[in-house]
Design an enzyme around this catalytic site. Structure first.
Site, mmCIF file in Angstrom:
data_model
loop_
_atom_site.group_PDB
_atom_site.id
_atom_site.type_symbol
_atom_site.label_atom_id
_atom_site.label_comp_id
_atom_site.label_asym_id
_atom_site.label_seq_id
_atom_site.Cartn_x
_atom_site.Cartn_y
_atom_site.Cartn_z
ATOM 1 N N LYS A 12 0.866 -1.191 0.000
ATOM 2 C CA LYS A 12 0.000 0.000 0.000
ATOM 3 C C LYS A 12 0.891 1.225 0.000
ATOM 4 O O LYS A 12 1.762 1.367 0.861
ATOM 5 C CB LYS A 12 -0.904 -0.019 1.246
ATOM 6 C CG LYS A 12 -2.075 0.923 1.161
ATOM 7 C CD LYS A 12 -3.146 0.438 0.165
ATOM 8 C CE LYS A 12 -4.261 -0.317 0.845
ATOM 9 N NZ LYS A 12 -5.142 -0.994 -0.119
ATOM 10 N N THR A 57 -2.532 -5.885 0.578
ATOM 11 C CA THR A 57 -2.037 -4.510 0.750
ATOM 12 C C THR A 57 -2.844 -3.810 1.846
ATOM 13 O O THR A 57 -2.319 -2.968 2.570
ATOM 14 C CB THR A 57 -2.111 -3.695 -0.562
ATOM 15 O OG1 THR A 57 -3.477 -3.492 -0.919
ATOM 16 C CG2 THR A 57 -1.372 -4.375 -1.690
ATOM 17 N N ASP A 58 -4.112 -4.187 1.971
ATOM 18 C CA ASP A 58 -4.948 -3.606 3.028
ATOM 19 C C ASP A 58 -4.356 -3.882 4.411
ATOM 20 O O ASP A 58 -4.403 -3.042 5.305
ATOM 21 C CB ASP A 58 -6.369 -4.172 2.929
ATOM 22 C CG ASP A 58 -7.326 -3.474 3.882
ATOM 23 O OD1 ASP A 58 -7.573 -2.270 3.671
ATOM 24 O OD2 ASP A 58 -7.777 -4.112 4.841
ATOM 25 N N PHE A 166 -17.084 20.503 16.539
ATOM 26 C CA PHE A 166 -18.067 20.744 15.476
ATOM 27 C C PHE A 166 -19.320 19.956 15.804
ATOM 28 O O PHE A 166 -19.319 18.734 15.784
ATOM 29 C CB PHE A 166 -17.525 20.353 14.095
ATOM 30 C CG PHE A 166 -18.447 20.750 12.974
ATOM 31 C CD1 PHE A 166 -18.670 22.083 12.678
ATOM 32 C CD2 PHE A 166 -19.124 19.787 12.217
ATOM 33 C CE1 PHE A 166 -19.547 22.459 11.661
ATOM 34 C CE2 PHE A 166 -19.993 20.151 11.194
ATOM 35 C CZ PHE A 166 -20.201 21.495 10.922
ATOM 36 N N ARG A 183 -11.627 17.690 18.188
ATOM 37 C CA ARG A 183 -11.153 17.149 16.920
ATOM 38 C C ARG A 183 -9.886 17.875 16.495
ATOM 39 O O ARG A 183 -9.517 18.903 17.066
ATOM 40 C CB ARG A 183 -12.226 17.272 15.829
ATOM 41 C CG ARG A 183 -12.539 18.704 15.457
ATOM 42 C CD ARG A 183 -13.494 18.836 14.257
ATOM 43 N NE ARG A 183 -13.654 20.223 13.883
ATOM 44 C CZ ARG A 183 -14.311 20.651 12.810
ATOM 45 N NH1 ARG A 183 -14.893 19.782 11.999
ATOM 46 N NH2 ARG A 183 -14.389 21.937 12.537
ATOM 47 N N GLN A 231 -15.388 27.817 9.744
ATOM 48 C CA GLN A 231 -15.932 29.118 9.337
ATOM 49 C C GLN A 231 -15.637 30.173 10.398
ATOM 50 O O GLN A 231 -15.239 31.306 10.086
ATOM 51 C CB GLN A 231 -17.458 29.007 9.138
ATOM 52 C CG GLN A 231 -17.911 28.238 7.912
ATOM 53 C CD GLN A 231 -18.100 26.748 8.106
ATOM 54 O OE1 GLN A 231 -17.421 26.113 8.929
ATOM 55 N NE2 GLN A 231 -18.997 26.158 7.336
ATOM 56 N N ASN A 257 -10.845 21.936 4.592
ATOM 57 C CA ASN A 257 -10.872 21.284 5.902
ATOM 58 C C ASN A 257 -10.169 19.934 5.716
ATOM 59 O O ASN A 257 -10.747 18.995 5.179
ATOM 60 C CB ASN A 257 -12.321 21.116 6.357
ATOM 61 C CG ASN A 257 -12.428 20.687 7.811
ATOM 62 O OD1 ASN A 257 -11.409 20.401 8.444
ATOM 63 N ND2 ASN A 257 -13.643 20.631 8.325
ATOM 64 N N HIS A 259 -9.390 16.760 6.665
ATOM 65 C CA HIS A 259 -9.967 15.880 7.680
ATOM 66 C C HIS A 259 -8.942 14.880 8.207
ATOM 67 O O HIS A 259 -8.206 14.270 7.441
ATOM 68 C CB HIS A 259 -11.158 15.114 7.090
ATOM 69 C CG HIS A 259 -12.224 16.018 6.546
ATOM 70 N ND1 HIS A 259 -12.899 16.925 7.329
ATOM 71 C CD2 HIS A 259 -12.719 16.172 5.292
ATOM 72 C CE1 HIS A 259 -13.771 17.592 6.585
ATOM 73 N NE2 HIS A 259 -13.671 17.156 5.336
HETATM 74 O O1 LIG Z 1 -15.680 23.314 10.539
HETATM 75 C C1 LIG Z 1 -16.500 22.654 9.857
HETATM 76 N N1 LIG Z 1 -17.424 23.319 9.113
HETATM 77 C C2 LIG Z 1 -18.345 22.666 8.330
HETATM 78 O O2 LIG Z 1 -19.193 23.310 7.663
HETATM 79 C C3 LIG Z 1 -18.298 21.255 8.342
HETATM 80 N N2 LIG Z 1 -19.033 20.316 7.693
HETATM 81 C C4 LIG Z 1 -18.534 19.111 8.055
HETATM 82 O O3 LIG Z 1 -18.971 18.009 7.657
HETATM 83 N N3 LIG Z 1 -17.505 19.264 8.918
HETATM 84 C C5 LIG Z 1 -17.336 20.604 9.118
HETATM 85 N N4 LIG Z 1 -16.440 21.304 9.845
#
Ligand SMILES: O=c1[nH]c(=O)c2[nH]c(=O)[nH]c2[nH]1
Length: 307
Positions: A12, A57-58, A166, A183, A231, A257, A259
């Protein structure tokens, strides 16, 4: 047989593992891109399709994430050595393991305290900026009378390993996202700001200083904002610049964002206590907005990718 199998390897590639070590409120980050390539007694899978010698590979991916928890990431070299030894010594058909690792370096965001709830702090213990990689941009337009200067930066990667939540968002029948109360918040800042200087050449801003200060205020606001959404953090970053720099009237941000998903290590009997993350590269949320001095008309284009 008219053909024979030559060199072959598999595994992987590009496992993006982020390990956060929480030493009280001082956090440490290791951010790696790990690629596994295994080779050995793999003739059968190529010639006949027998998978009897094939470690998926997983599984190699899972091993990378599990090892981050079990052995930690002291250094990329130490981590790679552990992995390579594991694959070769635990699987008889595997004779060679090649582990390639890119490491992304993060340094702490330094702040001057001031108007924050971290008064007196000179380093935020959970806020990081990726080492020296941003690109500085500028666009100058002149029609013979008036100047418009829009400057900025892109690819400035920042991360908060805590102080981000969030929750309380709209939920419809397609919503599966779990509310988050602690988070990781990570983004690659793309920002463009417009100077209100338009004509008097004797009163031109100090461009170098202005850039340094705008960048500093942006990073400090990122580090010091207890975030309820990206935001909200964006707005704080923008308003900090507008409020601190009289030469700037408007700033627009485009913030992916980035993740970071907690990896489920339960199947391997390991508890993931907010330590090991998968840093996904796509899809990503994309949060974009302009912050303006009150009373000012916006001029920075909504789509600023070409600026
Ligand atoms: O800070 C965030 N704003 C979002 O609008 C949003 N939408 C999401 O799924 N995660 C997040 N995180």
């Amino acid at each position: 047989m008219p053909t024979i199998l030559g060199q072959n390897q598999y595994g992987k590639a590009e496992n993006r593992v982020v390990k956060i070590t929480r030493d009280g409120d001082t956090h440490h980050i290791k951010d790696l891109n790990v690629s596994v390539a295994l080779s050995g007694d793999m003739d059968d899978v190529h010639y006949s399709g027998s998978n009897a010698n094939v470690l998926p590979t997983d599984t190699t991916k899972n091993t990378v994430f599990a090892f981050a928890k079990e052995h930690g990431i002291e250094s990329a070299e130490q981590f790679g050595i552990h992995l390579a030894r594991h694959f070769v010594s635990s699987q008889e058909p595997i004779r060679t393991a090649r582990i390639r690792i890119e490491e992304y370096s993060w340094e702490r965001i330094a702040t001057s305290g001031g108007n924050s709830r971290f008064i007196g702090a000179d380093e935020v213990k959970h806020s990081f900026v990726r080492k020296g990689q941003e690109i500085r941009t500028t666009q100058i337009t002149y029609d013979g009378e008036e100047w418009q200067v829009i400057s900025g930066l892109k690819e400035l990667s920042v991360m908060n390993s805590t102080n981000s939540e969030f929750w309380g968002y709209v939920k419809d029948k397609y919503t599966t996202l779990k509310e988050a109360y602690d988070r990781v918040l990570a983004t690659d800042v793309s920002a463009r700001w417009r100077y209100n200087w338009t004509s008097d050449e004797a009163r031109m801003p100090n461009w170098e200083k202005s850039y340094e200060q705008a960048r500093k205020h942006m990073l400090e606001a990122f580090a010091e904002t207890y975030s309820l959404s990206l935001q909200q953090t964006l707005y704080q970053m923008g308003s900090r610049i507008i409020n601190s720099r009289s030469e700037i009237d408007e700033i627009r941000f485009s913030l992916p964002n980035n993740h970071h998903f907690l990896v489920d290590l339960e199947p391997f009997g390991l508890k993931n206590d907010n330590e090991v993350y998968f840093a996904a590269d796509r899809p990503y949320g994309l949060i974009e907005a302009t912050v303006l001095r009150d009373g000012i008309e916006p001029q920075i284009p909504v789509d600023m990718t070409n600026l």
